[in-house]
Every structure is written in C-alpha cells, then in structure tokens.
Scaffold this active site. Sequence first.
Site, PDB file in Angstrom:
ATOM      1  N   ASP A  13       8.349  -3.267   2.235  1.00 42.51           N
ATOM      2  CA  ASP A  13       8.069  -2.284   1.857  1.00 42.51           C
ATOM      3  C   ASP A  13       7.107  -2.375   1.006  1.00 42.51           C
ATOM      4  O   ASP A  13       6.224  -2.269  -0.547  1.00 42.51           O
ATOM      5  CB  ASP A  13       9.126  -2.288   0.435  1.00 42.51           C
ATOM      6  CG  ASP A  13      10.429  -1.627   0.931  1.00 42.51           C
ATOM      7  OD1 ASP A  13      10.509  -0.925   2.114  1.00 42.51           O
ATOM      8  OD2 ASP A  13      11.449  -2.758   1.083  1.00 42.51           O
ATOM      9  N   LYS A  16       2.225   0.221   3.697  1.00 38.51           N
ATOM     10  CA  LYS A  16       2.467   0.358   5.055  1.00 38.51           C
ATOM     11  C   LYS A  16       1.806   1.402   5.944  1.00 38.51           C
ATOM     12  O   LYS A  16       1.887   1.223   6.271  1.00 38.51           O
ATOM     13  CB  LYS A  16       2.849  -0.539   6.197  1.00 38.51           C
ATOM     14  CG  LYS A  16       3.625  -1.997   5.619  1.00 38.51           C
ATOM     15  CD  LYS A  16       4.557  -3.004   7.250  1.00 38.51           C
ATOM     16  CE  LYS A  16       5.977  -2.527   6.998  1.00 38.51           C
ATOM     17  NZ  LYS A  16       6.422  -3.720   5.795  1.00 38.51           N
ATOM     18  N   GLY A  40      11.126   1.893   6.458  1.00 32.73           N
ATOM     19  CA  GLY A  40      11.206   3.858   5.712  1.00 32.73           C
ATOM     20  C   GLY A  40       9.309   3.937   4.978  1.00 32.73           C
ATOM     21  O   GLY A  40       9.510   2.784   4.397  1.00 32.73           O
ATOM     22  N   HIS A  41       8.549   4.836   6.080  1.00 33.69           N
ATOM     23  CA  HIS A  41       7.272   4.521   5.454  1.00 33.69           C
ATOM     24  C   HIS A  41       7.484   6.020   4.969  1.00 33.69           C
ATOM     25  O   HIS A  41       7.830   7.438   4.924  1.00 33.69           O
ATOM     26  CB  HIS A  41       6.618   4.275   6.335  1.00 33.69           C
ATOM     27  CG  HIS A  41       6.228   3.003   7.017  1.00 33.69           C
ATOM     28  ND1 HIS A  41       6.197   3.226   8.476  1.00 33.69           N
ATOM     29  CD2 HIS A  41       7.020   2.258   7.217  1.00 33.69           C
ATOM     30  CE1 HIS A  41       6.050   1.693   8.775  1.00 33.69           C
ATOM     31  NE2 HIS A  41       6.771   0.559   7.715  1.00 33.69           N
ATOM     32  N   GLN A 223       8.987  -3.764   8.409  1.00 31.44           N
ATOM     33  CA  GLN A 223       9.498  -5.508   7.784  1.00 31.44           C
ATOM     34  C   GLN A 223       8.038  -6.216   7.044  1.00 31.44           C
ATOM     35  O   GLN A 223       7.327  -5.344   6.484  1.00 31.44           O
ATOM     36  CB  GLN A 223      10.531  -5.519   8.011  1.00 31.44           C
ATOM     37  CG  GLN A 223      11.928  -4.595   8.953  1.00 31.44           C
ATOM     38  CD  GLN A 223      11.550  -4.505   9.492  1.00 31.44           C
ATOM     39  OE1 GLN A 223      11.350  -4.314  10.658  1.00 31.44           O
ATOM     40  NE2 GLN A 223      12.495  -3.158   9.517  1.00 31.44           N
TER      41      GLN A 223
END
Length: 425
Positions: A13, A16, A40-41, A223
Amino acid sequence: MPVSMVCGLQWGDEAKGKTTHLLSEGMDYVARFAGGPNSGHTIVTNECTMKLHVVPAGIMREGVINLMGSGMVIDPVGLMGELRDIQAEIDYRGRLFISEGAHLIFEYHRYQELLDEKARGKGSIGTSMRGIGPCYADKINRIGIRAGLLRDEGRLRRILERNLKRKNKIFEGQYKSKPLTIDEVINPILETIPTIKPMLADTSRIAHKAVTEGKSILLEGNQGILLDLDHGTYPYVTSSSCLPASGMSNFGLSPVYLTKITGIAKSYQTRVGKGPFPTKLEDDTGELIRKRGNEYGTTTGRPRDCGWLDLVALKYAVRVSGATELMLTLLDVFDVFEEIKLCVSYELNGKKLDGFDPDSGILEQVKPTYKSFKGWKEDLSNTKWIEDFPENAKKYIQFIQEFVGIPINMVSIGPDEKQTARRRE
Ligand code: IMP
C-alpha cells in the site's frame, strides 16, 4: 533502459499504483510478476479513478501493452469484473496478455483460506481472504492449475474433480465443514473462458522479444518487501516473493536486463493484517494519519494501522531489494503536523540493535528510538519541485535520503499524477 521496476519497500500500500502509472508514460510494456487479487492499486487520471487488483497499471494508458506473468495467481471471475470496469473507461482489448503459466484461484482456495485462518485462532495472519496462500501452496505442491488449461475444458474438469476430492477430504474430515460441489467450482470459471482464452500467451517470450528489440518494460512489484515470503516478517507475510530479482525470474526474464529499481515508501508506516509493527501509533496521531492518508485497504476496506516511518526497516528493504532510487509518497499527510518523527534505531532489553532483523519474535519486542522534526504547516499539494518545498520538509526528506543511502527523486503530494514533485535539473 530496457527493464525497470517499481517495488514497495514497506508492508504494501505504498501508492505503487500511482507510481507505476506515472512511470508507465512512454513505456512500451507494463508487466506484473507475482501476487494476485490481494493487491489493490488506485490510479487517478484526468478522466477517472480506477481500482486495479491484478491488471497492470499500464492498462490505463493507450498504446501500452500489459503482461500478467507466470508468477501470478489469478481469480478468473474477479478478473472479469476488473476488465468490465476498465473497459468502461478505456479500451484494453489487444493490450493485455496473460501467462499460460499463471496459476488459477478457485472457490476451494478461498474456502480453504477461511477455514485455515479460523483454525489459527489468535495466531491468524489476517490474510486478504482472496485464496492467495492456498493457491500458491497448491502450486508448490504441484497440484495447481495453470491458466493454459482453460484451453482444454475436458482436462480442466478432470483435474478439478481430482483436486476437489482431495480438498473435500480436508474440508469434511479435518475441518468438519461442508464439502464443495464440482458445479460450484467450475461453473463460474467456464463463463470466463471466452474472454480469457484469447489473451493467453507466453508472456516470458513476449517480454524477451521486446527487450531484445530495445523496447522498454516496466515491471510492477506487488505487496511490499516486508511482506516477502523469504525476507519479510515471516509468518506475517504474503505467499509470494516481492523482491525485484525474483520478480525477473518469476517472469521468465534474465535479471541482467534489470537496470533501474524505483523503491516506493510512504512518509509514514502502515500495515494491514497482523504481524509486528514497532512504530505503530495507537493514539490520536495514528488516527490523524489514517484519516488524512485515507488508510483503508483498497482490496478489503480494512482500516490500516499507522505509525511513524521506520527507517531501520526501510534501510533493510532498500538493501534486500537493491532499490536504486526512492519515491516518497503521501508527504502531504503531514501538512498540518506540528511535529513529525522518524524511527532511527531499535533497542532490545536496553541494548541498541544492529539494524533490522525480520524475525517476528524479535520485532515484537523491540523499542523504537525516534528523531523529531518540526512540521512545515503548509499545503504542499501543488509543489512541482522538491527544491521548492519549505525548509522543514526538505530537512525531513534529506534525512531519510542520507539514512537509507539512495536518492529521493520523486515525492508524491496527492493522488493525482500531477501532484508529484521531482528534482529540478
Ligand atoms: P495474503 O497475501 O492475502 O495471503 O495476506 C498475507 C498478508 O499480506 C496479510 O497481512 C495481508 O494483509 C498482507 N497483504 C497482502 N497483499 C497486500 C497488499 O497488497 N497490501 C497490503 N497488505 C497486503
């Protein structure tokens, strides 16, 4: 510069998504090499805000080809939803290829994870419940199913039936829970085949051809280094490798092509799920960071624990990742702070430790020591150049840079791609 990489240097988180989107400008290819829908991006462009989970961030730029590599684990049903959301904003067709060697996540993986986590009780890991761990375990155990099998429905069914027999023995026998039926497992997958089959490809070969033709590839790490299966805070880690070097081998690209690694770190520390977190703040300051940084999981919506930036851990992550430059994100979160702290060492039983030890048992006991910095009390969100930041912000950045030993070349001060301060020159 044939292959460059973006990797998170904390517990995930680190923004990225934004960074990959930014650096994908002018790239020919963007690729992902590991992980799955546990990521999750969030990407904010002029046109929209997009939440991506398995599709590489380059999909949001017209003309960029995106590759999902063989080290990934993919939930075909989740992928369908993601593709629908993407297609509503930008045409992805013809720009996305999925490795035949990527492993597929099935309903029995998510079910197994739920039962495993429940059985761990107080010792649970706090996983994302997306079936990641059980899917990677099956891969290692050589009973995984790879995406290429979607081309042969008969064989897919036979292997799924065989696997399900084995899994149901665990569900019923070990966990005293209800078994799954083959229809529950296979039917949702069959619906995805017409969309996924045309995208299946040998992504290692595509990438190799691209590199030898002088095309540029950006690899998107998933990650964060501290969640790496080997070098993270085991067992509170994800089930894949997050290191750039293994990213290359997972993808099937020689590591000699990797020339630049941009490490991403937040201006503070966050963690979602369980595991040691030496600089965690359980007070109003932690709450203020969470509020201003909107620290809630993109994938699970869980509130993230927040704390001061841990330079001992960051220096370690820079070392094991080989990051060549740093992008510091979310610095604007501190715009209203009177005082900001950085963790500069750990003490254990009154003795100063020599650097970072990822051993969870040790990390749970260490006492961080801090250096204090004065806040800048100014809105940074529209600053274009790092050199134009207020003196106190520059001092904070300079200290981090010197401590970890690589240059901070970009600082993110808002979700929009334009809200990124760079070095003049
Ligand atoms: P898993 O990857 O779902 O097996 O979860 C293992 C640990 O990694 C949990 O603590 C998760 O919260 C954490 N994790 C996995 N992926 C991410 C991510 O993309 N961001 C933050 N934490 C993650």
